[in-house]
Design an enzyme around this catalytic site. Sequence first.
Site, short mmCIF file in Angstrom:
data_model
loop_
_atom_site.label_atom_id
_atom_site.label_comp_id
_atom_site.label_asym_id
_atom_site.label_seq_id
_atom_site.Cartn_x
_atom_site.Cartn_y
_atom_site.Cartn_z
N ASP A 113 38.35 -8.48 56.64
CA ASP A 113 37.22 -9.36 56.91
C ASP A 113 37.72 -10.79 57.05
O ASP A 113 38.55 -11.25 56.26
CB ASP A 113 36.20 -9.33 55.76
CG ASP A 113 35.54 -7.97 55.59
OD1 ASP A 113 35.81 -7.06 56.42
OD2 ASP A 113 34.76 -7.82 54.64
N HIS A 141 41.13 -8.65 53.21
CA HIS A 141 40.61 -9.87 53.81
C HIS A 141 41.74 -10.63 54.51
O HIS A 141 42.92 -10.45 54.20
CB HIS A 141 39.97 -10.77 52.77
CG HIS A 141 38.80 -10.14 52.08
ND1 HIS A 141 38.96 -9.22 51.05
CD2 HIS A 141 37.47 -10.29 52.27
CE1 HIS A 141 37.76 -8.83 50.63
NE2 HIS A 141 36.84 -9.45 51.36
N HIS A 147 27.06 -16.30 56.68
CA HIS A 147 27.58 -15.48 55.58
C HIS A 147 26.56 -15.46 54.44
O HIS A 147 26.79 -15.98 53.34
CB HIS A 147 28.93 -16.01 55.10
CG HIS A 147 29.80 -14.94 54.50
ND1 HIS A 147 29.73 -14.58 53.18
CD2 HIS A 147 30.73 -14.14 55.07
CE1 HIS A 147 30.59 -13.62 52.94
NE2 HIS A 147 31.23 -13.33 54.06
N HIS A 162 31.18 -9.25 61.69
CA HIS A 162 30.94 -9.60 60.29
C HIS A 162 29.69 -10.49 60.19
O HIS A 162 29.54 -11.26 59.25
CB HIS A 162 32.16 -10.30 59.69
CG HIS A 162 32.21 -10.30 58.20
ND1 HIS A 162 31.71 -9.28 57.42
CD2 HIS A 162 32.68 -11.22 57.31
CE1 HIS A 162 31.90 -9.55 56.14
NE2 HIS A 162 32.47 -10.74 56.05
#
Length: 267
Positions: free
Chosen positions: A62, A208, A118, A114
């Site tokens: 990610d 990540h 966020h 993604h």
Amino acid sequence: MNSFYVFNGRKIKRFFFVLAAAIFAIGVIYVESDNISVFSEGTPSAIYSVSTDKKQIALTFDISWGEKRAEPILQALKDNGVQKATFFLSAPWSKTHPDIVNAIKESGYEIGSHGFKHDNYSTLTDEEIRKQISSAHTILTAMTGQEPKLIRMPNGDFDKRVLNIAQSLNYTVIQWDTDSRDWKNIGVDKIVDRVVSKAHPGDIVLMHASDSVKQTHEALPLIINELRNQGYEFVTVTDLLQQGSAQGTEVRDHAFLQKSIEDAGGL
């Protein structure tokens, strides 16, 4: 003296309610972690792993911020001959780092969404969820020349509404079965041990490539070597989905578990 025991009796009763709820939640999590349920086609679900006899595993990364860690991670994959992996890219980050996005694409790695902001999508309205997913889709499609079909929600957060809306937009929600916890920078050896000890055929590994991770590029060569020694082949998430029955969760998401505990405990 009597009032003392009445007071504590209530506390004890409340304690046992919360304990029962916690045991129930742990049981649900255990069932999910072992991926016992396979959901029928058309049922919205988040995919944690795939049932397959082949020793295939998907490394996933990610990225939502920063520019220092992605390139060393890409180099580690290249140096160790890993030709397939899946990257879930935040759309705003992608817009400001087109060179890294292009490097991921040119390396032949799969690119998934993604999302846009966020945020925890389960806290948003249906319209906001749709807008977040659609905005990210437009940006990533324009930048990569391909429409992403996979999405990992920010923070791994979702509920039934998120799953339904994602499916209506032709997305498959991807979670993970093995969490490296690399973002906590727990140490190279611990990152390696978490991944290698939990790996299994059809596994989806969470890692990540944002600037929060400082040890992932050092752990990767060791992880790759150990898994290869065990006979594993590195594939994309899409490759895994084509191998067998996807396994995940339909309604027992984060919101469901929290509500179960609160309801049983009277919170």
